[in-house]
Design a protein around this motif. Structure first.
Motif, PDB file in Angstrom:
ATOM      1  N   ARG B  66       0.807  -1.218   0.000  1.00  0.00           N
ATOM      2  CA  ARG B  66       0.000   0.000   0.000  1.00  0.00           C
ATOM      3  C   ARG B  66       0.842   1.271   0.000  1.00  0.00           C
ATOM      4  NH1 ARG B  66      -5.227  -1.009   1.827  1.00  0.00           N
ATOM      5  NH2 ARG B  66      -5.207   0.793   3.198  1.00  0.00           N
ATOM      6  N   ASN B  69       1.447   2.457  -3.878  1.00  0.00           N
ATOM      7  CA  ASN B  69       0.557   3.373  -4.593  1.00  0.00           C
ATOM      8  C   ASN B  69       0.087   4.531  -3.711  1.00  0.00           C
ATOM      9  OD1 ASN B  69      -1.241   2.072  -2.993  1.00  0.00           O
ATOM     10  ND2 ASN B  69      -2.529   1.283  -4.647  1.00  0.00           N
ATOM     11  N   LEU B  71      -1.321   4.636  -0.813  1.00  0.00           N
ATOM     12  CA  LEU B  71      -2.475   4.535   0.085  1.00  0.00           C
ATOM     13  C   LEU B  71      -2.016   4.675   1.530  1.00  0.00           C
ATOM     14  CD1 LEU B  71      -4.735   1.699  -1.403  1.00  0.00           C
ATOM     15  CD2 LEU B  71      -5.135   4.153  -1.423  1.00  0.00           C
ATOM     16  N   ARG B  95      -2.854  11.073  -8.020  1.00  0.00           N
ATOM     17  CA  ARG B  95      -3.948  10.338  -8.667  1.00  0.00           C
ATOM     18  C   ARG B  95      -3.510   9.790 -10.015  1.00  0.00           C
ATOM     19  NH1 ARG B  95      -6.992  14.692  -6.841  1.00  0.00           N
ATOM     20  NH2 ARG B  95      -7.220  15.500  -8.960  1.00  0.00           N
ATOM     21  N   ARG B  98      -1.405   6.763  -9.368  1.00  0.00           N
ATOM     22  CA  ARG B  98      -2.265   5.636  -8.987  1.00  0.00           C
ATOM     23  C   ARG B  98      -3.010   5.091 -10.182  1.00  0.00           C
ATOM     24  NH1 ARG B  98      -4.843   8.314  -3.604  1.00  0.00           N
ATOM     25  NH2 ARG B  98      -3.221   7.678  -2.142  1.00  0.00           N
ATOM     26  N   GLY B  99      -3.375   5.987 -11.091  1.00  0.00           N
ATOM     27  CA  GLY B  99      -4.089   5.555 -12.286  1.00  0.00           C
ATOM     28  C   GLY B  99      -3.293   4.559 -13.114  1.00  0.00           C
ATOM     29  N   MET B 103      -4.664  -2.299  -8.648  1.00  0.00           N
ATOM     30  CA  MET B 103      -4.577  -2.930  -7.333  1.00  0.00           C
ATOM     31  C   MET B 103      -5.696  -3.955  -7.176  1.00  0.00           C
ATOM     32  SD  MET B 103      -3.940  -1.236  -3.687  1.00  0.00           S
ATOM     33  CE  MET B 103      -3.323  -2.233  -2.356  1.00  0.00           C
ATOM     34  N   PHE B 105      -7.467  -6.657  -4.346  1.00  0.00           N
ATOM     35  CA  PHE B 105      -7.588  -6.794  -2.898  1.00  0.00           C
ATOM     36  C   PHE B 105      -8.079  -8.185  -2.517  1.00  0.00           C
ATOM     37  CE2 PHE B 105      -8.395  -2.496  -4.252  1.00  0.00           C
ATOM     38  CZ  PHE B 105      -7.758  -1.687  -3.334  1.00  0.00           C
ATOM     39  N   ASN B 109     -13.352  -5.889  -3.104  1.00  0.00           N
ATOM     40  CA  ASN B 109     -13.677  -4.460  -3.045  1.00  0.00           C
ATOM     41  C   ASN B 109     -14.462  -3.963  -4.252  1.00  0.00           C
ATOM     42  OD1 ASN B 109     -12.384  -4.514  -0.660  1.00  0.00           O
ATOM     43  ND2 ASN B 109     -10.804  -3.012  -1.166  1.00  0.00           N
ATOM     44  N   GLY B 123     -11.862   1.506 -13.121  1.00  0.00           N
ATOM     45  CA  GLY B 123     -10.473   1.496 -13.576  1.00  0.00           C
ATOM     46  C   GLY B 123     -10.148   2.631 -14.538  1.00  0.00           C
ATOM     47  N   ARG B 178     -10.950  -4.769 -13.581  1.00  0.00           N
ATOM     48  CA  ARG B 178     -10.912  -3.356 -13.193  1.00  0.00           C
ATOM     49  C   ARG B 178      -9.471  -2.847 -13.231  1.00  0.00           C
ATOM     50  NH1 ARG B 178     -13.223  -2.463  -7.392  1.00  0.00           N
ATOM     51  NH2 ARG B 178     -11.351  -3.661  -6.876  1.00  0.00           N
ATOM     52  N   GLN B 182      -7.319  -0.183 -16.248  1.00  0.00           N
ATOM     53  CA  GLN B 182      -6.441   0.968 -16.020  1.00  0.00           C
ATOM     54  C   GLN B 182      -5.291   0.998 -17.034  1.00  0.00           C
ATOM     55  OE1 GLN B 182      -6.593   0.228 -11.341  1.00  0.00           O
ATOM     56  NE2 GLN B 182      -5.256   1.937 -11.829  1.00  0.00           N
TER      57      GLN B 182
END
Ligand SMILES: Nc1ncnc2c1ncn2[C@@H]1O[C@H](COP(=O)(O)OP(=O)(O)O)[C@@H](O)[C@H]1O
Ligand SMILES: [Mg+2]
Lengths: 267, 273
Positions: B66, B69, B71, B95, B98-99, B103, B105, B109, B123, B178, B182
């Motif tokens: 985490r 990226n 977080l 952002r 991160r794009g 990620m 999980f 999520n 995404g 998702r 991206q």
């Protein structure tokens, strides 16, 4: 069991109410309320003394004056219009505010706190008080009633929906953040779908509340059936009053059925 | 279990952008409650690597992934992802970074009530103006990318179903789609199969491997099962109490290696089978 080492217990969480403590407090408050010295003043004699009076009124209420029906239609329609318009405007205003008021969808504690304080203030004032002040400001009619109901609706919807958002799963929102979304995008694309059932339910519920509330608002001049109720009550026409009450009952039942149908389609 | 449908997966990545490397120097993470989750971690992960991160629960695997990226903010040290400094990135820059990083999980999520397609479109958020998202007007090109991503994990037929109606394995595939939507330069997966039964877990791990092999994307996966780490990773990083205690090839990592990482002997819960 081989060795009995002394148990090292973790510290107990503090600040949580024990169930018996909550119960004791409720009992205490009830006792104080009923006690002659500090409690509210009421007595059963009053009921006994006035029972004859009351019985006559009940009798009148049991015999609705059906000929009065045509005169009730325009105010009934106005009441319904007030309720529907106020529900619609209230819902539209409440949706973004609900997201703004919840921690998950608005991490900024200052803007969130400011909104919550404002909403607490809005909610603490009864709708009847809004209506009477607004009647003084904008005049007798449906408009002050609608504004009063909108304020009342926003107070309720935002509180209930934002609280339901708080218990929603934070995981999906985190996925949106990890994908590089802005808070606004995340709220719209993810949080909104999760908050939607709570929002629809609350909106339909305030619609029902509005029908009842808007009849009362008329008592202070804010349009609808309330104006008529005030008139027949002044002339002790309990037979006409009972017709109005019957109509409100029918409307509430119909709205309940309609909301159930809408809920099935929207949730 | 369907694997990535090769050509479609390649179609998602016609841009053929170069995958990203990761450079961590002396990275420490201390949470506000005082827990130090990472202690001076230094790692170089090359573009296109397939890395498994193993360690006991609480060893700092999630914290490591985490931080990559952003977080979780790092307390000290430097972190370069794709040659860009993540520790100083804020707002729009963060952002955008991160794009480019997908990620995945443990708990999938997904927005449970949203359609599979709308979940995959999450995404595309970093590439979509906010007004479009607010109005729900996704660009045709983005919708196309989402369909292709779903096709590449073999669940295009479920595009209009509600996410919550899918099985766990299918939901994790939606989450992979998702991430693929991206068009990521790097994929991070935090215990992606810990909630899945063994056959489904292998299916998802194969998807991740093919993302790495066919699309060339750098993939970093947290695992707590040593056989999965051996089978699907080419490199193994062992974490223990927030420190890197092993870094070497995955396939040849012996049980003794895992015993050093775990600080105890191997038990049968440590393998999926
Ligand atoms: N958000 C957080 N706040 C405080 N402590 C945390 C948080 N997340 C993880 N920790 C702590 O950091 C340590 C490492 O946790 P984590 O990175 O989740 O490990 P793993 O993924 O290997 O189980 C644990 O002691 C955990 O309790
Ligand atoms: Mg973890």
């Amino acid at each position: 069991m081989s060795t009995l080492a002394p148990l090292v217990l973790p510290p107990k969480p503090r600040g949580r109410w024990k169930p018996w403590l909550g119960l004791a407090i409720v009992l205490l408050i009830t006792a104080v309320t009923l006690s002659p010295q500090w409690g509210i003043a009421f007595s059963f004699d009053a009921i006994a003394r006035n029972w004859q009076n009351g019985a006559d009124k009940v009798l009148a209420l049991l015999q609705p004056d059906w000929t009065f029906f045509p005169r009730t239609i325009p105010p009934l329609v106005e009441t319904l219009q007030m309720a529907v318009i106020a529900t619609f405007v209230g819902a539209v205003v409440s949706l973004p505010l609900s997201l703004w008021a919840a921690r998950l969808t608005n991490p900024n504690r200052y803007t969130r706190g400011a909104l919550k304080t404002l909403l607490n203030a809005v909610r603490s004032i009864p709708d009847l008080l809004y209506a009477s002040v607004l009647v003084a400001m904008v005049g007798v009619g449906a408009l002050p009633g609608i504004i009063a109901l909108v304020l009342f609706n926003v107070g309720i919807i935002v509180k209930m929906v934002s609280e339901s958002i708080e218990v929603n799963d934070a995981g999906p929102l985190e996925a949106g953040r990890a994908a590089g979304g802005t808070q606004l995008q995340i709220n719209r694309a993810i949080a909104l779908t999760d908050a939607w059932p709570a929002f629809v339910n609350q909106t339909l519920y305030v619609l029902e509340l509005n029908v009842r509330a808007s009849t009362v608002l008329g008592l202070v001049g804010a349009g609808g059936l309330g104006l008529l109720i005030d008139a027949v009550r002044t002339f002790y026409r309990y037979d006409q009053l009972s017709l109005i009450i019957l109509e409100i009952l029918v409307v509430v039942v119909v709205i309940d059925a309609v909301s159930a149908a809408i809920r099935r389609r929207l949730v | 279990m369907t694997d990535l449908h090769d050509s479609a997966a390649a179609g998602v990545h016609t841009s053929a952008a170069a995958p990203w490397s990761i450079r961590m120097r002396d990275v420490s993470v201390r949470y506000p409650n005082g827990v130090v989750a990472l202690k001076g971690v230094s790692l170089d992960i090359e573009a296109g690597e397939m890395v498994s991160v193993v360690g006991l629960s609480g060893s700092g695997k999630s914290s490591l992934i985490r931080t990559i990226n952003g977080l979780v903010p790092i307390s000290s040290g430097t972190l370069e992802v794709g040659g860009r400094h993540l520790e100083t990135a804020r707002g729009r820059e963060l952002r955008q970074l991160r794009g480019e990083i997908g990620m995945i999980f443990q708990g999938f999520n997904l927005a449970r009530r949203a359609s599979v397609l709308n979940n995959v479109l999450v995404g595309r958020l970093a590439h979509t103006p906010t007004w479009r998202t607010l109005l729900g007007l996704y660009r045709a090109g983005d919708v196309r990318i989402a369909y292709e991503a779903l096709n590449s994990v073999g669940i295009l037929a479920k595009a209009y179903d509600r996410a919550s109606t899918l099985s766990g394995g299918q939901q994790q595939r939606v989450a992979i789609a998702r991430a693929l939507a991206q068009q990521p330069k790097l994929v991070l997966a935090d215990e992606p199969v810990a909630s899945l039964d063994p056959p489904t877990a292998h299916g998802v791990m194969r998807d991740l491997r093919r993302i790495n092999q066919e699309l060339g994307i750098t993939v970093l996966t947290n695992l707590h099962l040593l056989d999965l780490a051996r089978t699907y990773g080419t490199r193994l990083i062992g974490l223990r109490a927030g420190e890197v205690v092993y870094d070497g090839p995955a396939a040849t990592a012996s049980d003794a290696v895992f015993e050093t990482i775990y600080g105890r002997s191997i038990q049968h819960e440590d393998v999926l089978g």
